[in-house]
Design an enzyme around this catalytic site. Structure first.
Site, mmCIF file in Angstrom:
data_model
loop_
_atom_site.group_PDB
_atom_site.id
_atom_site.type_symbol
_atom_site.label_atom_id
_atom_site.label_comp_id
_atom_site.label_asym_id
_atom_site.label_seq_id
_atom_site.Cartn_x
_atom_site.Cartn_y
_atom_site.Cartn_z
ATOM 1 N N LYS A 97 59.490 116.565 12.460
ATOM 2 C CA LYS A 97 60.644 117.011 11.687
ATOM 3 C C LYS A 97 60.601 118.525 11.501
ATOM 4 O O LYS A 97 59.532 119.091 11.254
ATOM 5 C CB LYS A 97 60.637 116.355 10.287
ATOM 6 C CG LYS A 97 60.706 114.834 10.339
ATOM 7 C CD LYS A 97 60.543 114.217 8.952
ATOM 8 C CE LYS A 97 60.498 112.697 9.081
ATOM 9 N NZ LYS A 97 60.142 112.030 7.830
ATOM 10 N N GLU A 113 54.499 113.445 11.511
ATOM 11 C CA GLU A 113 54.135 112.249 10.736
ATOM 12 C C GLU A 113 53.945 111.075 11.680
ATOM 13 O O GLU A 113 54.507 111.062 12.773
ATOM 14 C CB GLU A 113 55.268 111.913 9.748
ATOM 15 C CG GLU A 113 55.545 113.023 8.760
ATOM 16 C CD GLU A 113 56.846 112.795 7.982
ATOM 17 O OE1 GLU A 113 57.290 111.635 7.883
ATOM 18 O OE2 GLU A 113 57.404 113.784 7.500
ATOM 19 N N GLU A 131 38.502 96.309 -17.079
ATOM 20 C CA GLU A 131 39.208 97.153 -18.058
ATOM 21 C C GLU A 131 40.715 97.127 -17.800
ATOM 22 O O GLU A 131 41.520 97.056 -18.723
ATOM 23 C CB GLU A 131 38.690 98.599 -17.972
ATOM 24 C CG GLU A 131 37.311 98.770 -18.572
ATOM 25 C CD GLU A 131 36.701 100.122 -18.215
ATOM 26 O OE1 GLU A 131 36.542 100.948 -19.116
ATOM 27 O OE2 GLU A 131 36.403 100.346 -17.027
ATOM 28 N N LYS A 182 54.824 107.394 12.881
ATOM 29 C CA LYS A 182 55.994 106.533 12.760
ATOM 30 C C LYS A 182 55.473 105.112 12.560
ATOM 31 O O LYS A 182 55.044 104.450 13.506
ATOM 32 C CB LYS A 182 56.868 106.636 14.003
ATOM 33 C CG LYS A 182 58.202 105.940 13.848
ATOM 34 C CD LYS A 182 59.122 106.281 15.006
ATOM 35 C CE LYS A 182 60.490 105.654 14.833
ATOM 36 N NZ LYS A 182 60.473 104.203 14.661
#
Ligand code: IVH
Length: 673
Positions: free
Chosen positions: A291, A115, A37, A117
């Site tokens: 952070k 987070e 599709e 890295k």
């Protein structure tokens, strides 16, 4: 002529649909339509754009590939600099970062976003009114290179945002290559004789900096987006955590392994968790980035040099370092294998000084073009032996030398061979001192010399009593009594065992000689066929291949062994010492291997096991399973619906037929009748 508005509407609709399905597929990894599709939508859009080229826009999904190769990259200025990060290499350094932030904020507490890295290259993507207008590398942080056409080929980078965000916005992320794509790329390059990339990061960087974007398009790159730069005419959420969610809603691929935490201990927990788990991720990471979450605090904390105080890279323990490759040494292993290793200018890797590293084998050195004198990348991961990963060709002076595998053994001077299909080269001398101790231990075991274990073997070698295995048979009691902790009785026992070992059959001796690829079963097959050392010494590769179950590698290894002059001398010496060189009658069957020398073939279906299970049983008991009935076949086992050909052949050769019950009885698994 103006284009029919209906067509324009259809084109716009198609693009929106395709952008959405790209997002579902490449970003969310959860498509809602089939590939067919999707292809139909793309085809329709391509057809319309071909008919009305004036409708083509740079953000059309058809425009990912197709830009003509560039002459070079234009320089671009980042509106907001792309900063780098301060590093923390241990918990103490991480906590020092946290405490400093805390102090600067006068004791205020704050949440943090943790987070991964990702190890790739940083890029900046500029969106004007929701359309990707530029993609740039980080460069020196202030000015990078315009790699828009290349980044447009990365399918997970949206060409157009899913919803309005800002008039102007820079989005930052890490373009990377998965471990899998990297391996495949290097395999392909090895096949084509092209230099290999040292790691996925270099491969990603090399791919993004291609002048021909069609090459980048083939490189299977991906992106994790982790933040924003300059933004005008729009607002982003007030925290890093929410911004990541927002970026995801705009159509960007953000890493799912992100966590918002309240305390430094939780950040450390996150780090520890991923330090263990990151090896299982399909892409490479070199640590975590922690952070400060609220952006309001970012401006209060500010930037020192190029490093913002509001974030820190908390790195995995280092596994790689660069140093000079001073020379290449060869270590001769106990099987005679020549193992090349790098002699390095000592370098610290993850807290350990490394001065030697493995180079694996000749092909490894060649395929990576590692030269003596090169600057190289050395890796030490976990408990693994350090290895040279790659050279750094940019640091070459022209004085570097290519490596050549020696043709004679560096220890004993005997001929070195690299058997067909083998990655390693071998010293062909059974008496090579480098291998000798291990060979002596092996010899004593295979010849069943009671009392002569590793310790006495070592003592014999160190005292210079034996220089080859044949010297064992010349030892006297006086010789042995020279050794520490050796008594009269023990010396007598050992000498007695040595004498007794002279009567072992040829098959024992063949194993004891430690010929590569020759284990107990192979030795028995060879001994059964040739019966004496005399005949075996003049055997050709073809003669050996005529034995069922012996392949070309083994055959060549045996012939090479007996061709070597030093081995011939050793055998002559053993013969002189009175060591038996015949197999004798009947062929001894080792305990537990009742099917040695018996060749089996199966036809039809067995009721109690599959064909491969039956074959495995035969093998485990020392027999040889085969697919066809020949003169050498001992038994044809007949199940239900047997094949006509095999039965005819068996009749022709007079092969014994076994029913399944008879077969089970033979292998000791008789069931009832
Ligand atoms: S934030 C002000 N987040 O690491 C710092 N960087 O050493 C902006 N990187 O150039 C970067 N993953 O290439 C940030 N989740 C992440 C990252 C990340 C990888 C890279 C990025 C940056 C370098 C800094």
């Amino acid at each position: 002529m103006p284009v029919d508005p209906k067509i324009l509407e259809r084109v716009e609709w198609l693009r929106k649909e395709i952008h959405y399905h790209n997002y579902r597929y490449y970003v969310l990894d959860s498509p809602v339509i089939s590939d067919a599709e999707y292809d139909a939508l793309m085809r329709e859009l391509r057809d319309l754009e071909a008919r009305y080229p004036e409708l083509i826009t740079p953000d059309s999904p058809t425009q990912r590939v197709g830009a003509p190769p560039a002459e070079g990259f234009a320089e671009v200025e980042h509106r907001q600099p792309m900063l780098s990060l301060a590093n923390a290499f241990n918990e103490e350094e991480f906590l020092a970062w946290y405490q400093r932030v805390r102090r600067l904020l006068e004791g205020e507490t704050f949440a943090m976003t943790c987070e991964l890295k990702v190890d790739g290259l940083a890029v900046s993507l500029t969106y004007e009114n929701g359309v990707l207008t530029r993609g740039a590398t980080r460069g020196d942080g202030y000015r990078g290179e315009d790699v828009t056409n290349n980044l447009k080929t990365v399918k997970s980078i949206p060409l157009r945002l899913l919803k309005p965000a800002a008039a102007f916005m820079e989005v930052r992320g890490e373009v990377y290559m998965s471990k899998d794509a990297f391996d495949r790329l290097n395999q392909e390059r090895a096949r084509e004789g092209q230099p290999l990339f040292a790691n996925p990061r270099n491969a990603a960087a090399g791919s993004v900096r291609q002048l021909d974007s069609s090459i980048t398009a083939r490189r299977r790159l991906d992106i994790w987006v982790y933040g924003i730069g300059a933004i005008e005419g729009g607002e982003h959420p007030p925290t890093q955590w929410e911004t990541l969610q927002w970026l995801r809603e705009l159509g960007f691929r953000t890493n799912p392994n992100t966590r918002r935490v309240a305390t430094p201990q939780e950040a450390i927990d996150y780090y520890r968790e991923w330090r263990e788990k990151h090896h299982d991720l399909p892409y490479e990471t070199d640590g975590v980035v922690v952070k400060v979450d609220p952006f309001a605090l970012w401006s209060r904390l500010g930037v020192v040099g190029r490093e913002p105080r509001w974030a820190v890279a908390y790195k995995w323990p280092a596994t790689q370092a660069t140093t000079r490759l001073l020379s290449i040494g060869i270590n001769v292993g106990r099987t005679g294998r020549l193992n090349p290793y790098a002699v390095l200018e000592p370098v610290q890797v993850g807290g350990v000084t490394v001065s030697k590293a493995t180079l694996h084998n000749e092909d490894y050195i060649k395929s990576r073009d590692i030269r003596i004198g090169d600057w190289v990348i050395v890796e030490r991961a976990g408990e693994v032996i350090p290895q040279v990963v790659a050279p750094i060709p940019a640091r070459r002076t022209g004085q570097e030398q290519e490596f050549r595998m020696p043709t004679t053994c560096p220890v004993c001077g005997a001929r070195v061979v690299r058997p067909e299909g083998e990655a390693f080269a071998f010293c062909t001398n059974a008496s090579c001192p480098a291998q000798f101790l291990e060979r002596l231990i092996h010899f004593a075991k295979a010849m069943e010399i009671d009392g002569l274990g590793e310790q006495w073997c070592r003592a014999f070698v160190e005292a210079g009593l034996v220089r080859d295995v044949a010297d064992l048979y010349r030892l006297t009691k006086e010789d042995l009594l020279k050794l520490e902790r050796m008594g009269d009785k023990l010396a007598g026992n050992i000498l007695g065992s040595i004498q007794k070992s002279k009567t072992r059959p040829l098959s024992h001796l063949l194993v004891a000689l430690g010929i590569y690829h020759v284990g107990t079963v192979t030795a028995q097959q060879i001994a059964a066929k040739f019966r004496s050392m005399e005949r075996l010494l003049s055997a050709s590769v073809e003669d050996l291949l005529a034995i069922q179950g012996i392949g070309p590698e083994t055959a060549e290894s045996v012939v090479a062994f007996f061709q070597e002059a030093q081995n011939q001398r050793l055998i002559a010496k053993l013969r002189e010492a009175g060591v038996r060189m015949e197999e004798g009658e009947p062929v001894p069957t080792p305990a537990g291997l009742p099917l040695v020398g018996k060749v089996f073939c199966f036809t039809g279906t067995l009721a109690s096991m599959t064909r491969s299970q039956a074959e495995a049983r035969v093998k485990a008991l020392g027999g040889i399973p085969t697919d066809t009935v020949t003169r050498k076949t001992t038994y044809l086992v007949v199940g239900t619906d047997p094949g006509e050909t095999k039965l005819t052949q068996a009749r022709k050769f007079g092969t014994a037929l076994l029913t399944e019950e008879e077969f089970l009885a033979l292998i000791g698994e008789k069931k009832g009748g």
